[in-house]
Write an enzyme that holds these catalytic residues in place. Structure first.
Site, PDB file in Angstrom:
ATOM      1  CG  MET A  48       1.399   3.078   5.134  1.00 12.89           C
ATOM      2  SD  MET A  48      -0.097   2.931   6.149  1.00 12.89           S
ATOM      3  CE  MET A  48      -1.055   1.791   5.173  1.00 12.89           C
ATOM      4  CB  VAL A  61       2.218  -1.115 -11.222  1.00 12.32           C
ATOM      5  CG1 VAL A  61       2.926  -2.356 -11.751  1.00 12.32           C
ATOM      6  CG2 VAL A  61       3.079   0.131 -11.464  1.00 12.32           C
ATOM      7  CB  ALA A 121       3.990  -4.526   2.628  1.00 13.49           C
ATOM      8  CG  HIS A 145       5.382   0.346  -2.886  1.00 10.89           C
ATOM      9  ND1 HIS A 145       4.840  -0.866  -2.506  1.00 10.89           N
ATOM     10  CD2 HIS A 145       4.611   1.295  -2.315  1.00 10.89           C
ATOM     11  CE1 HIS A 145       3.793  -0.648  -1.730  1.00 10.89           C
ATOM     12  NE2 HIS A 145       3.624   0.651  -1.594  1.00 10.89           N
ATOM     13  CB  SER A 173      -3.019  -3.834  -3.272  1.00 10.81           C
ATOM     14  OG  SER A 173      -3.320  -3.555  -1.912  1.00 10.81           O
ATOM     15  CB  SER A 174       0.701  -3.919   0.798  1.00  7.22           C
ATOM     16  OG  SER A 174       1.686  -3.047   0.272  1.00  7.22           O
ATOM     17  CE  LYS A 217      -3.395   0.011  -4.927  1.00  6.89           C
ATOM     18  NZ  LYS A 217      -4.515  -0.017  -3.924  1.00  6.89           N
ATOM     19  CD  GLN A 260      -2.795   7.986  -0.155  1.00 12.43           C
ATOM     20  OE1 GLN A 260      -3.112   7.321   0.827  1.00 12.43           O
ATOM     21  NE2 GLN A 260      -1.765   7.663  -0.929  1.00 12.43           N
TER      22      GLN A 260
END
Length: 330
Positions: free
Chosen positions: A27, A177, A29, A34, A186-187, A150, A154
Protein backbone atom coordinates in the site's frame (compact mmCIF):
# COMPACT_ATOMS: atom_id res chain seq x y z
CA UNK A 1 18.22 -0.95 -13.70
CA UNK A 2 15.53 1.70 -14.02
CA UNK A 3 12.13 0.89 -12.55
CA UNK A 4 9.19 1.79 -14.79
CA UNK A 5 5.98 3.29 -13.38
CA UNK A 6 2.82 1.85 -14.93
CA UNK A 7 -0.75 2.90 -14.17
CA UNK A 8 -2.92 0.41 -16.09
CA UNK A 9 -3.18 -3.34 -16.44
CA UNK A 10 -2.99 -2.97 -20.24
CA UNK A 11 0.41 -1.30 -19.92
CA UNK A 12 1.60 -4.14 -17.71
CA UNK A 13 0.13 -6.81 -19.96
CA UNK A 14 2.22 -5.80 -22.97
CA UNK A 15 5.48 -5.87 -21.02
CA UNK A 16 7.53 -8.79 -22.33
CA UNK A 17 9.37 -11.15 -20.01
CA UNK A 18 11.42 -14.27 -20.54
CA UNK A 19 11.25 -15.76 -17.04
CA UNK A 20 8.92 -15.80 -14.05
CA UNK A 21 6.98 -12.78 -12.85
CA UNK A 22 7.18 -12.17 -9.09
CA UNK A 23 4.79 -9.67 -7.50
CA UNK A 24 5.11 -7.82 -4.19
CA UNK A 25 1.85 -6.15 -3.14
CA UNK A 26 2.06 -3.01 -1.01
CA UNK A 27 0.00 0.00 0.00
CA UNK A 28 3.04 2.22 -0.49
CA UNK A 29 5.05 4.02 2.19
CA UNK A 30 7.80 1.48 1.49
CA UNK A 31 10.44 0.71 4.11
CA UNK A 32 13.18 -1.87 4.63
CA UNK A 33 10.62 -4.61 5.21
CA UNK A 34 9.21 -4.02 1.73
CA UNK A 35 12.73 -3.77 0.33
CA UNK A 36 13.48 -7.21 1.75
CA UNK A 37 10.39 -8.58 0.00
CA UNK A 38 11.48 -7.01 -3.29
CA UNK A 39 15.03 -8.36 -3.02
CA UNK A 40 13.66 -11.82 -2.27
CA UNK A 41 11.36 -11.52 -5.29
CA UNK A 42 14.37 -10.58 -7.43
CA UNK A 43 16.22 -13.70 -6.27
CA UNK A 44 13.19 -15.88 -7.07
CA UNK A 45 12.53 -14.31 -10.48
CA UNK A 46 16.18 -14.37 -11.50
CA UNK A 47 17.85 -12.15 -14.07
CA UNK A 48 15.47 -13.20 -16.84
CA UNK A 49 12.35 -12.77 -14.72
CA UNK A 50 10.33 -9.70 -13.83
CA UNK A 51 9.62 -8.14 -10.44
CA UNK A 52 6.45 -6.06 -10.13
CA UNK A 53 5.69 -3.98 -7.03
CA UNK A 54 2.08 -2.89 -6.69
CA UNK A 55 1.29 0.33 -4.84
CA UNK A 56 -2.40 0.69 -4.07
CA UNK A 57 -4.14 1.99 -0.94
CA UNK A 58 -7.21 -0.22 -0.92
CA UNK A 59 -10.29 1.58 0.42
CA UNK A 60 -12.19 -1.69 0.95
CA UNK A 61 -9.99 -2.83 3.82
CA UNK A 62 -10.30 0.32 5.94
CA UNK A 63 -13.19 0.34 8.37
CA UNK A 64 -15.11 3.31 9.71
CA UNK A 65 -12.83 5.54 11.78
CA UNK A 66 -9.63 3.93 10.46
CA UNK A 67 -6.76 5.82 8.86
CA UNK A 68 -7.52 5.68 5.11
CA UNK A 69 -7.27 9.46 4.66
CA UNK A 70 -4.07 9.84 6.65
CA UNK A 71 -2.38 6.70 5.34
CA UNK A 72 0.92 7.95 3.84
CA UNK A 73 1.16 8.36 0.07
CA UNK A 74 4.83 8.58 -0.93
CA UNK A 75 4.95 7.30 -4.51
CA UNK A 76 8.16 9.06 -5.61
CA UNK A 77 10.05 7.69 -2.62
CA UNK A 78 8.44 4.27 -3.15
CA UNK A 79 9.67 4.12 -6.74
CA UNK A 80 13.19 4.95 -5.58
CA UNK A 81 13.19 2.17 -2.96
CA UNK A 82 11.70 -0.29 -5.45
CA UNK A 83 14.40 0.61 -7.99
CA UNK A 84 17.21 0.24 -5.45
CA UNK A 85 15.82 -3.15 -4.37
CA UNK A 86 15.66 -4.64 -7.86
CA UNK A 87 12.10 -4.06 -9.12
CA UNK A 88 11.43 -3.80 -12.83
CA UNK A 89 7.99 -2.23 -12.54
CA UNK A 90 5.95 -0.27 -10.03
CA UNK A 91 2.29 -0.79 -10.81
CA UNK A 92 0.32 2.03 -9.17
CA UNK A 93 -3.25 1.86 -10.49
CA UNK A 94 -6.00 4.32 -9.66
CA UNK A 95 -9.07 3.32 -7.70
CA UNK A 96 -11.00 3.46 -10.97
CA UNK A 97 -8.56 1.04 -12.61
CA UNK A 98 -8.95 -1.51 -9.82
CA UNK A 99 -12.68 -0.95 -9.22
CA UNK A 100 -14.21 0.22 -12.50
CA UNK A 101 -17.77 1.32 -11.93
CA UNK A 102 -17.34 1.81 -8.19
CA UNK A 103 -17.07 -0.61 -5.28
CA UNK A 104 -17.54 -4.20 -6.42
CA UNK A 105 -20.85 -5.88 -5.67
CA UNK A 106 -19.21 -9.32 -5.74
CA UNK A 107 -16.43 -9.76 -3.18
CA UNK A 108 -14.28 -12.47 -1.66
CA UNK A 109 -15.43 -13.68 1.77
CA UNK A 110 -12.72 -14.48 4.28
CA UNK A 111 -14.95 -17.06 5.99
CA UNK A 112 -14.63 -18.06 9.66
CA UNK A 113 -10.89 -17.31 9.84
CA UNK A 114 -11.62 -13.77 8.73
CA UNK A 115 -13.70 -13.13 11.85
CA UNK A 116 -10.96 -14.02 14.33
CA UNK A 117 -8.33 -11.77 15.96
CA UNK A 118 -7.73 -9.00 13.39
CA UNK A 119 -11.08 -9.76 11.80
CA UNK A 120 -12.89 -9.40 15.13
CA UNK A 121 -11.20 -6.07 15.75
CA UNK A 122 -11.66 -4.83 12.17
CA UNK A 123 -14.94 -6.24 10.78
CA UNK A 124 -14.88 -6.61 7.01
CA UNK A 125 -11.14 -5.90 6.78
CA UNK A 126 -10.16 -9.31 5.46
CA UNK A 127 -13.01 -9.45 2.95
CA UNK A 128 -11.69 -6.19 1.49
CA UNK A 129 -8.10 -7.40 1.62
CA UNK A 130 -8.82 -10.69 -0.16
CA UNK A 131 -10.95 -8.94 -2.76
CA UNK A 132 -8.13 -6.57 -3.74
CA UNK A 133 -5.51 -9.33 -3.61
CA UNK A 134 -7.64 -11.43 -5.96
CA UNK A 135 -8.07 -8.42 -8.24
CA UNK A 136 -4.35 -7.62 -8.26
CA UNK A 137 -3.43 -11.24 -8.90
CA UNK A 138 -5.67 -11.17 -11.97
CA UNK A 139 -4.38 -7.78 -13.10
CA UNK A 140 -0.68 -8.64 -12.68
CA UNK A 141 -0.81 -12.37 -13.53
CA UNK A 142 2.26 -13.43 -11.52
CA UNK A 143 3.89 -16.83 -11.19
CA UNK A 144 4.74 -16.11 -7.57
CA UNK A 145 3.53 -13.50 -5.05
CA UNK A 146 5.37 -12.56 -1.86
CA UNK A 147 3.92 -11.31 1.44
CA UNK A 148 5.44 -10.49 4.83
CA UNK A 149 4.95 -12.79 7.80
CA UNK A 150 4.34 -9.76 10.04
CA UNK A 151 0.79 -9.85 8.71
CA UNK A 152 0.48 -13.52 9.60
CA UNK A 153 -3.31 -13.76 9.46
CA UNK A 154 -3.38 -11.97 6.12
CA UNK A 155 -0.77 -14.39 4.75
CA UNK A 156 -2.72 -17.40 6.04
CA UNK A 157 -5.93 -16.15 4.41
CA UNK A 158 -4.23 -15.45 1.08
CA UNK A 159 -2.79 -18.96 1.08
CA UNK A 160 -6.21 -20.37 1.87
CA UNK A 161 -7.90 -18.34 -0.88
CA UNK A 162 -5.32 -19.40 -3.46
CA UNK A 163 -5.77 -23.05 -2.46
CA UNK A 164 -9.56 -23.03 -2.10
CA UNK A 165 -10.25 -21.07 -5.30
CA UNK A 166 -7.52 -22.65 -7.45
CA UNK A 167 -5.43 -19.58 -8.22
CA UNK A 168 -2.45 -20.62 -10.31
CA UNK A 169 0.14 -18.76 -8.27
CA UNK A 170 2.79 -19.71 -5.70
CA UNK A 171 2.57 -17.81 -2.39
CA UNK A 172 5.82 -17.11 -0.51
CA UNK A 173 5.99 -15.76 3.04
CA UNK A 174 9.02 -13.65 4.00
CA UNK A 175 10.15 -13.30 7.66
CA UNK A 176 9.42 -10.10 9.58
CA UNK A 177 12.07 -7.38 9.41
CA UNK A 178 12.76 -5.55 12.68
CA UNK A 179 14.47 -2.41 13.87
CA UNK A 180 17.62 -2.87 15.94
CA UNK A 181 15.52 -2.52 19.11
CA UNK A 182 13.11 -5.27 18.00
CA UNK A 183 10.16 -3.17 16.81
CA UNK A 184 8.65 -4.73 13.69
CA UNK A 185 8.91 -2.45 10.68
CA UNK A 186 5.56 -0.93 9.71
CA UNK A 187 4.42 2.05 7.68
CA UNK A 188 2.42 3.10 10.75
CA UNK A 189 5.54 3.42 12.93
CA UNK A 190 5.99 6.94 11.54
CA UNK A 191 2.88 8.01 13.45
CA UNK A 192 4.53 7.28 16.83
CA UNK A 193 6.01 10.04 18.97
CA UNK A 194 9.32 9.17 20.72
CA UNK A 195 7.44 8.40 23.95
CA UNK A 196 4.86 6.29 22.14
CA UNK A 197 7.59 4.37 20.36
CA UNK A 198 9.18 3.42 23.66
CA UNK A 199 5.85 2.04 24.82
CA UNK A 200 5.34 0.24 21.50
CA UNK A 201 8.51 -1.79 22.09
CA UNK A 202 6.44 -3.85 24.54
CA UNK A 203 4.84 -5.70 21.62
CA UNK A 204 8.05 -7.33 20.47
CA UNK A 205 9.36 -7.64 24.03
CA UNK A 206 6.24 -9.58 25.01
CA UNK A 207 6.66 -11.92 22.04
CA UNK A 208 10.31 -12.48 22.91
CA UNK A 209 9.39 -13.21 26.54
CA UNK A 210 6.90 -15.81 25.33
CA UNK A 211 9.50 -17.25 22.98
CA UNK A 212 12.06 -17.50 25.79
CA UNK A 213 9.58 -19.26 28.07
CA UNK A 214 8.75 -21.64 25.23
CA UNK A 215 12.45 -22.36 24.59
CA UNK A 216 13.04 -23.14 28.26
CA UNK A 217 10.08 -25.53 28.32
CA UNK A 218 11.21 -27.29 25.17
CA UNK A 219 14.72 -27.67 26.61
CA UNK A 220 13.28 -29.30 29.76
CA UNK A 221 11.10 -31.51 27.62
CA UNK A 222 14.11 -32.61 25.58
CA UNK A 223 16.03 -33.35 28.78
CA UNK A 224 13.15 -35.41 30.06
CA UNK A 225 13.20 -37.52 26.91
CA UNK A 226 16.93 -38.09 27.29
CA UNK A 227 16.82 -38.89 31.03
CA UNK A 228 14.06 -41.37 31.97
CA UNK A 229 12.46 -40.29 35.24
CA UNK A 230 12.67 -43.65 36.99
CA UNK A 231 12.73 -43.97 40.76
CA UNK A 232 16.28 -45.30 40.64
CA UNK A 233 17.44 -42.39 38.50
CA UNK A 234 15.80 -39.90 40.85
CA UNK A 235 17.56 -41.48 43.81
CA UNK A 236 20.89 -41.30 42.00
CA UNK A 237 20.40 -37.65 41.14
CA UNK A 238 19.32 -36.89 44.68
CA UNK A 239 22.50 -38.43 46.00
CA UNK A 240 24.55 -35.82 44.14
CA UNK A 241 22.29 -32.95 45.07
CA UNK A 242 20.16 -32.91 41.91
CA UNK A 243 16.80 -34.01 43.28
CA UNK A 244 15.17 -30.84 41.93
CA UNK A 245 16.51 -31.59 38.45
CA UNK A 246 15.09 -35.09 38.64
CA UNK A 247 11.74 -33.76 39.77
CA UNK A 248 11.71 -31.22 36.95
CA UNK A 249 12.55 -33.87 34.38
CA UNK A 250 9.81 -36.13 35.69
CA UNK A 251 7.25 -33.32 35.70
CA UNK A 252 8.05 -32.37 32.15
CA UNK A 253 8.08 -35.96 30.98
CA UNK A 254 4.58 -36.55 32.32
CA UNK A 255 3.14 -33.14 31.36
CA UNK A 256 1.03 -32.54 28.30
CA UNK A 257 3.06 -31.25 25.34
CA UNK A 258 2.69 -27.61 24.47
CA UNK A 259 2.26 -25.59 27.67
CA UNK A 260 0.64 -22.77 25.70
CA UNK A 261 -0.73 -21.15 28.84
CA UNK A 262 2.75 -20.54 30.28
CA UNK A 263 3.87 -18.85 27.07
CA UNK A 264 0.88 -16.52 27.20
CA UNK A 265 1.49 -15.73 30.87
CA UNK A 266 5.09 -14.71 30.15
CA UNK A 267 4.05 -12.48 27.24
CA UNK A 268 1.12 -10.92 29.07
CA UNK A 269 3.32 -9.91 32.02
CA UNK A 270 5.28 -7.60 29.70
CA UNK A 271 2.09 -6.15 28.22
CA UNK A 272 0.55 -5.58 31.64
CA UNK A 273 3.63 -3.60 32.66
CA UNK A 274 3.41 -1.52 29.47
CA UNK A 275 -0.22 -0.70 30.27
CA UNK A 276 1.08 1.31 33.23
CA UNK A 277 3.50 3.41 31.16
CA UNK A 278 2.93 6.98 29.98
CA UNK A 279 1.56 6.80 27.35
CA UNK A 280 0.02 3.40 28.10
CA UNK A 281 -0.25 0.42 25.81
CA UNK A 282 -3.89 -0.55 25.21
CA UNK A 283 -4.00 -4.27 24.44
CA UNK A 284 -6.38 -5.47 21.76
CA UNK A 285 -5.47 -9.16 21.85
CA UNK A 286 -2.73 -11.62 22.70
CA UNK A 287 -3.24 -15.10 21.30
CA UNK A 288 -1.39 -18.30 20.53
CA UNK A 289 -2.98 -19.78 17.44
CA UNK A 290 -2.84 -22.54 14.86
CA UNK A 291 -1.69 -20.81 11.64
CA UNK A 292 -3.92 -23.01 9.50
CA UNK A 293 -7.14 -21.42 10.80
CA UNK A 294 -6.12 -18.97 13.58
CA UNK A 295 -8.00 -20.81 16.31
CA UNK A 296 -6.35 -20.70 19.72
CA UNK A 297 -4.30 -23.74 20.66
CA UNK A 298 -4.40 -25.73 23.89
CA UNK A 299 -1.72 -27.29 26.04
CA UNK A 300 -2.00 -30.56 24.11
CA UNK A 301 -1.11 -28.88 20.81
CA UNK A 302 1.90 -30.01 18.79
CA UNK A 303 3.29 -28.44 15.64
CA UNK A 304 3.69 -24.93 14.26
CA UNK A 305 1.94 -22.07 16.07
CA UNK A 306 1.86 -18.27 15.93
CA UNK A 307 2.07 -16.02 18.99
CA UNK A 308 0.26 -12.85 17.90
CA UNK A 309 -0.38 -9.48 19.52
CA UNK A 310 -2.19 -6.28 18.62
CA UNK A 311 -2.33 -3.08 20.64
CA UNK A 312 -2.88 0.64 20.38
CA UNK A 313 -0.39 3.26 21.50
CA UNK A 314 -1.87 6.71 21.32
CA UNK A 315 -3.88 6.76 18.09
CA UNK A 316 -1.70 4.15 16.34
CA UNK A 317 -2.66 0.49 16.18
CA UNK A 318 0.21 -2.00 15.76
CA UNK A 319 0.43 -5.77 15.26
CA UNK A 320 3.25 -8.27 15.58
CA UNK A 321 3.80 -12.01 15.83
CA UNK A 322 6.44 -14.75 15.99
CA UNK A 323 6.30 -18.43 15.01
CA UNK A 324 6.79 -21.15 17.63
CA UNK A 325 7.03 -24.92 17.30
CA UNK A 326 5.47 -27.06 20.05
CA UNK A 327 6.15 -30.67 20.91
CA UNK A 328 9.24 -31.57 18.91
CA UNK A 329 9.38 -35.21 17.94
CA UNK A 330 10.95 -37.52 20.47
Amino acid sequence: MTTTLLRTADELRVRTRAGRRAVVMTMGALHEGHATLIRTARDIAGEDGQVVVTVFVNPLQFGQGEDLDRYPRTLDADIKIADQSGADVVFAPSVEEVYPGGEPQVRISAGPMGGRLEGASRPGHFDGMLTVVAKLLHLTRPDVALYGQKDAQQLALIRRMVRDLNFGVEIVGVPTVREDDGLALSSRNRYLSPQERRTALALSQALFAGRDRHAAQEALRARAREVPATHARAEALSAIGESRAAADAHAVATALPGAAAAVLVAARAVLDEAARLDPPLELDYLALVDPSDFTEIGDDFTGEAVLAVAARVGTTRLIDNIPLTFGAAS
